[in-house]
Structures are given as C-alpha cells and as structure tokens.
Motif scaffolding. Structure first.
Motif, PDB file in Angstrom:
ATOM      1  N   HIS A 210       0.828  -1.214   0.000  1.00  0.00           N
ATOM      2  CA  HIS A 210       0.000   0.000   0.000  1.00  0.00           C
ATOM      3  C   HIS A 210       0.860   1.260   0.000  1.00  0.00           C
ATOM      4  CE1 HIS A 210      -3.916  -1.896   0.381  1.00  0.00           C
ATOM      5  NE2 HIS A 210      -3.432  -2.706   1.327  1.00  0.00           N
ATOM      6  N   ALA A 211       1.945   1.243   0.764  1.00  0.00           N
ATOM      7  CA  ALA A 211       2.814   2.419   0.780  1.00  0.00           C
ATOM      8  C   ALA A 211       3.447   2.642  -0.582  1.00  0.00           C
ATOM      9  CB  ALA A 211       3.896   2.243   1.842  1.00  0.00           C
ATOM     10  N   GLY A 212       3.837   1.573  -1.264  1.00  0.00           N
ATOM     11  CA  GLY A 212       4.418   1.713  -2.596  1.00  0.00           C
ATOM     12  C   GLY A 212       3.425   2.255  -3.601  1.00  0.00           C
ATOM     13  N   ALA A 213       2.162   1.810  -3.462  1.00  0.00           N
ATOM     14  CA  ALA A 213       1.132   2.311  -4.372  1.00  0.00           C
ATOM     15  C   ALA A 213       0.945   3.810  -4.186  1.00  0.00           C
ATOM     16  CB  ALA A 213      -0.177   1.568  -4.127  1.00  0.00           C
ATOM     17  N   LEU A 214       0.957   4.292  -2.943  1.00  0.00           N
ATOM     18  CA  LEU A 214       0.825   5.720  -2.704  1.00  0.00           C
ATOM     19  C   LEU A 214       2.028   6.482  -3.245  1.00  0.00           C
ATOM     20  CD1 LEU A 214      -0.580   5.773   0.951  1.00  0.00           C
ATOM     21  CD2 LEU A 214      -1.821   6.226  -1.177  1.00  0.00           C
ATOM     22  N   GLU A 215       3.179   5.845  -3.185  1.00  0.00           N
ATOM     23  CA  GLU A 215       4.399   6.539  -3.615  1.00  0.00           C
ATOM     24  C   GLU A 215       4.437   6.736  -5.128  1.00  0.00           C
ATOM     25  OE1 GLU A 215       9.239   6.102  -2.994  1.00  0.00           O
ATOM     26  OE2 GLU A 215       7.914   4.394  -2.627  1.00  0.00           O
ATOM     27  N   VAL A 216       3.972   5.743  -5.898  1.00  0.00           N
ATOM     28  CA  VAL A 216       4.100   5.822  -7.362  1.00  0.00           C
ATOM     29  C   VAL A 216       2.946   6.599  -7.990  1.00  0.00           C
ATOM     30  CG1 VAL A 216       5.401   3.671  -7.458  1.00  0.00           C
ATOM     31  CG2 VAL A 216       2.902   3.615  -7.671  1.00  0.00           C
ATOM     32  N   ARG A 217       1.860   6.722  -7.262  1.00  0.00           N
ATOM     33  CA  ARG A 217       0.729   7.444  -7.833  1.00  0.00           C
ATOM     34  C   ARG A 217       0.816   8.914  -7.439  1.00  0.00           C
ATOM     35  NH1 ARG A 217      -4.897   4.487  -7.118  1.00  0.00           N
ATOM     36  NH2 ARG A 217      -5.431   6.317  -8.397  1.00  0.00           N
ATOM     37  N   ALA A 218       0.853   9.742  -8.459  1.00  0.00           N
ATOM     38  CA  ALA A 218       1.013  11.181  -8.198  1.00  0.00           C
ATOM     39  C   ALA A 218      -0.287  11.807  -7.692  1.00  0.00           C
ATOM     40  CB  ALA A 218       1.483  11.895  -9.469  1.00  0.00           C
ATOM     41  N   GLY A 219      -1.366  11.563  -8.423  1.00  0.00           N
ATOM     42  CA  GLY A 219      -2.636  12.165  -8.017  1.00  0.00           C
ATOM     43  C   GLY A 219      -3.513  11.161  -7.314  1.00  0.00           C
ATOM     44  N   VAL A 220      -3.608  11.284  -6.018  1.00  0.00           N
ATOM     45  CA  VAL A 220      -4.419  10.362  -5.226  1.00  0.00           C
ATOM     46  C   VAL A 220      -5.539  11.170  -4.580  1.00  0.00           C
ATOM     47  CG1 VAL A 220      -4.443   8.722  -3.333  1.00  0.00           C
ATOM     48  CG2 VAL A 220      -2.399   8.950  -4.758  1.00  0.00           C
ATOM     49  N   SER A 221      -6.752  10.710  -4.793  1.00  0.00           N
ATOM     50  CA  SER A 221      -7.889  11.410  -4.221  1.00  0.00           C
ATOM     51  C   SER A 221      -7.909  11.213  -2.708  1.00  0.00           C
ATOM     52  CB  SER A 221      -9.196  10.877  -4.828  1.00  0.00           C
ATOM     53  OG  SER A 221      -9.379   9.529  -4.448  1.00  0.00           O
ATOM     54  N   PRO A 222      -8.543  12.160  -1.988  1.00  0.00           N
ATOM     55  CA  PRO A 222      -8.633  11.998  -0.527  1.00  0.00           C
ATOM     56  C   PRO A 222      -9.298  10.688  -0.127  1.00  0.00           C
ATOM     57  CG  PRO A 222      -9.206  14.224  -1.168  1.00  0.00           C
ATOM     58  CD  PRO A 222      -9.084  13.452  -2.437  1.00  0.00           C
ATOM     59  N   GLU A 223     -10.260  10.266  -0.941  1.00  0.00           N
ATOM     60  CA  GLU A 223     -10.941   9.004  -0.603  1.00  0.00           C
ATOM     61  C   GLU A 223     -10.013   7.815  -0.731  1.00  0.00           C
ATOM     62  OE1 GLU A 223     -14.679   6.838  -2.534  1.00  0.00           O
ATOM     63  OE2 GLU A 223     -15.045   8.941  -2.046  1.00  0.00           O
ATOM     64  N   GLU A 224      -9.238   7.775  -1.825  1.00  0.00           N
ATOM     65  CA  GLU A 224      -8.279   6.679  -2.009  1.00  0.00           C
ATOM     66  C   GLU A 224      -7.177   6.727  -0.953  1.00  0.00           C
ATOM     67  OE1 GLU A 224      -8.454   5.961  -6.826  1.00  0.00           O
ATOM     68  OE2 GLU A 224      -7.129   7.526  -6.006  1.00  0.00           O
TER      69      GLU A 224
END
Length: 386
Positions: A210-224
C-alpha cells in the motif's frame, strides 16, 4: 529368621533411629543366641577352655563390638572370629558380624571367613578336656548357622542391588520423560514463532504494497488516500499485536497467514471426509476476533480432532466454540475414550497436549484435559479483549 531384623540401613553413616534400633536388636539377639548355645553345649561343663563366667564376658565384649559393624564390618568380623575358639557365648556376635560382612563383600572373602569360623569350632573341641559332644556336632552346628547367615546376607546384597538398579532405571525414565516434554514445548514454541513470523511477514508485505502504491501514484484522491491509510494502519496494528504475543524467530520464506477461525469449517469438513463423525457448534461471532486468537483456537481444535482420531475408542468427536469479546473464548472437544489407549499417547500427557498447553499459556489462557465416564474432554479458555 531373625537376620532380616539386622539389615543395616544403606544410609548407615547417619545416626538414625532405625539404625540404633537395629543395632540394639542385633546385640540382644546375638547375646541370646550365644547364651542359649552356651547353656545347651558343654561350655558350663568341667574341662572347658574358660570358666563360663569368662566365656560370657567374652560374649559381651564381642557383642559390644557390633556397635561399629556398620562403619567397619570386615574389621569387626576379623576381630571377633578368634574368640570362637574359646568362647561359645561369642558365637552369636560372630554370626551377626559375618551376616553384616555378607551384605557388603564378595563370596570368595565370605568363604574364607566362614571356613575360619568353622575351624575355630575344631579348636574349641580340641581345647576342651571333657567335651560332651563329638566334634561332628560342633562342625555341623557351626557350618549350618554360618551358611545360613552368609546366605541370607548375600540375598540381602542381591536384593539391594536389584532395588538400586530399579530406582536408577526409574530415575532415568523420569528424566527422559521430562526431556521429551521439554522438547515438545520447545517444538511448539518454535512452531508458534514460525507462524508469527509468517503472519508478520504477510502484514509487512501488505504495508509495503500500500505504501508503494501511494508513492508511485502522483494524483491520489482523498478518498483513495483514506482507504490506503486505513489498510496500512490496520496491518500495522495487527502486526504489533503479533509482536506483543511472541517475538518470532525468522526461518525460511514468508508464507500466507496461518489458518484461523474462518478456516474452522474447512477443518471440520476434512475430518468428516476422513471418516469421522463430528458435531460442530460454533457460537462465536466471526467479526472482531483477533487473528492470533483465531489461529490458537484453530490449532487447539486441530490437535483435539487428531487425538480423537488416533486414540479415541470410536471415530467421533464434538466441538463447541463459545464466548465473545470482553469475556473469553471457550473451546471444548469431546470424544469417546475407553481408557485403553497407549500410556504415552497424547491422552496421558503426550506431546500433543503439551503443545496445546504451551500455546494456550503463551496466549494467557488455561487448558484442562481429563478422561471420565467413557469420554475424553479437552477444554481451553482464552482471553478475548473487548
């Protein structure tokens, strides 16, 4: 035969009441035997080597020497043997001394001492001016009594060796049993540690994912972001709970999580497919049960069914789960049991139940098992935090 009363205590170096009583009995019986032989024989007749008063005095002296027969059995026997050539009263203490030596020494030495004792009877006959009986009588009496005393002493010696050997064998068996139990506990601890390690590795893998997914995704919605953070927080919390229960010993590759309460139905189905009749009553809510608690419950039921299949008198068992958060999780496994199983099996304190006990102890609970009324009952109670 009175020799049984004269057996020295193996702990003869200690001044125990039993030793003192045995010494008293030995002296009294030795004097009684010597006095009777003196009265029945020719020691009181004219022509004896010594007056009967001196004969009796020597008997008392030899009897007094018996007080140290425990510490110096051979020395006492050698010291009193020569008096048999001139004193009939001393034959009682001599017999007791020979009996004491027979308990401690080997037959060759006893044979020499016995021949010396019989030989003193010949000397007594030769020193008597007017013997009332033939020499054959002295030889017969001394030979029979000497052989009886030494034979009984050798029997006591063999009996002691046998009992000592049995005690040592029992002590070895007990030590081996303790060793096997300790090995079973260590094996179960290692198994719990491996399970904890595998679960922690899985939790950490989820956190890293999960931490890696947050790191590689630039635009993450508040919900995600909230969902990912919740997943990370939940995995971290469960990992910390595992660490609080036990510190894992890394070994091998990380594996998927170990089975828990959700897998209990599969375990029951497997037992039924193997030919067992299993009554399953699960009154535990599926939500909110800690993973470690569910895993412990699974292992307890698994071991209980294994014991029922291997050692039960019939392929049947009843499994009951009850409890809730803030109370306790109670697990009961009951199976028919005739009481004729192997003494070393799990139903009598074998490795399976030792493993369960170790697992339950680490979880802070308690477990009992007993056979009664044709059933074997395994009960465990585990704390369930609210």
């Amino acid at each position: 035969m009175f020799f049984a009363l004269l057996v020295p205590d193996p702990g003869s170096g200690r001044n125990t009441a039993r030793n003192r009583a045995a010494d008293t009995v030995a002296i009294v019986l030795a004097l009684f035997y010597g006095t009777v032989m003196m009265l029945l024989g020719d020691a009181t007749r004219a022509g004896a080597a010594l007056p009967w008063q001196a004969d009796l005095a020597l008997g008392l002296l030899c009897a007094a020497a018996l007080t140290v027969r425990r510490r110096h059995p051979l020395a006492v026997a050698v010291a009193v043997l020569p008096f048999g050539a001139v004193s009939v009263a001393s034959t009682g203490p001599i017999i007791v001394a020979l009996f004491t030596v027979a308990i401690r020494r080997r037959p060759p030495l006893l044979l020499v001492l016995g021949l010396i004792n019989v030989g003193t009877g010949v000397l007594y006959f030769l020193l008597h001016d007017r013997p009332g009986y033939g020499i054959w009588m002295d030889l017969l009496v001394r030979s029979v009594v000497t052989a009886a005393a030494m034979g009984w002493g050798l029997f006591v010696q063999a009996y002691r060796r046998l009992t000592t050997s049995l005690r040592e064998h029992a002590a070895r068996l007990e030590a081996e049993q303790h060793l096997r139990e300790e090995q079973a506990r260590l094996t179960e601890r290692a198994r719990i540690a491996r399970e904890t390690h595998d679960v922690l590795a899985h939790r950490m893998s989820l956190i890293s994912l999960h931490a890696g997914a947050l790191e590689v995704r630039a635009g993450v919605s508040p919900e995600e972001l909230s969902i990912a953070a919740g997943a990370i927080r939940g995995s971290a919390h469960e990992a910390l709970e595992e660490l609080r229960s036990v510190i894992g010993v890394p070994s091998g590759r990380p594996e998927p999580p170990q089975p828990g309460l959700a897998d209990m139905s599969g375990l029951i189905s497997s037992a039924r497919e193997a030919g067992m009749t299993v009554d399953y009553d699960n009154g535990v809510p599926s939500d909110g049960l800690p993973a470690q608690l569910g895993r412990t419950a699974y292992r307890i039921v698994q071991e209980g069914l294994t014991n029922a299949r291997r050692h039960g008198s019939a392929p049947a068992a009843a499994v009951v789960l009850a409890g809730g958060a803030g109370r306790a999780l109670r697990i009961t496994v009951v199976n028919p049991f005739s009481g004729t199983g192997s003494a070393g099996g799990p139903h009598s304190g074998g490795r399976g139940l030792l493993g369960i006990g170790e697992r339950v102890a680490q979880a802070g609970g308690r477990v009992t098992h007993r056979a009664e009324r044709g059933e074997f009952r395994l009960e465990a109670e585990l704390p369930w935090p609210s």
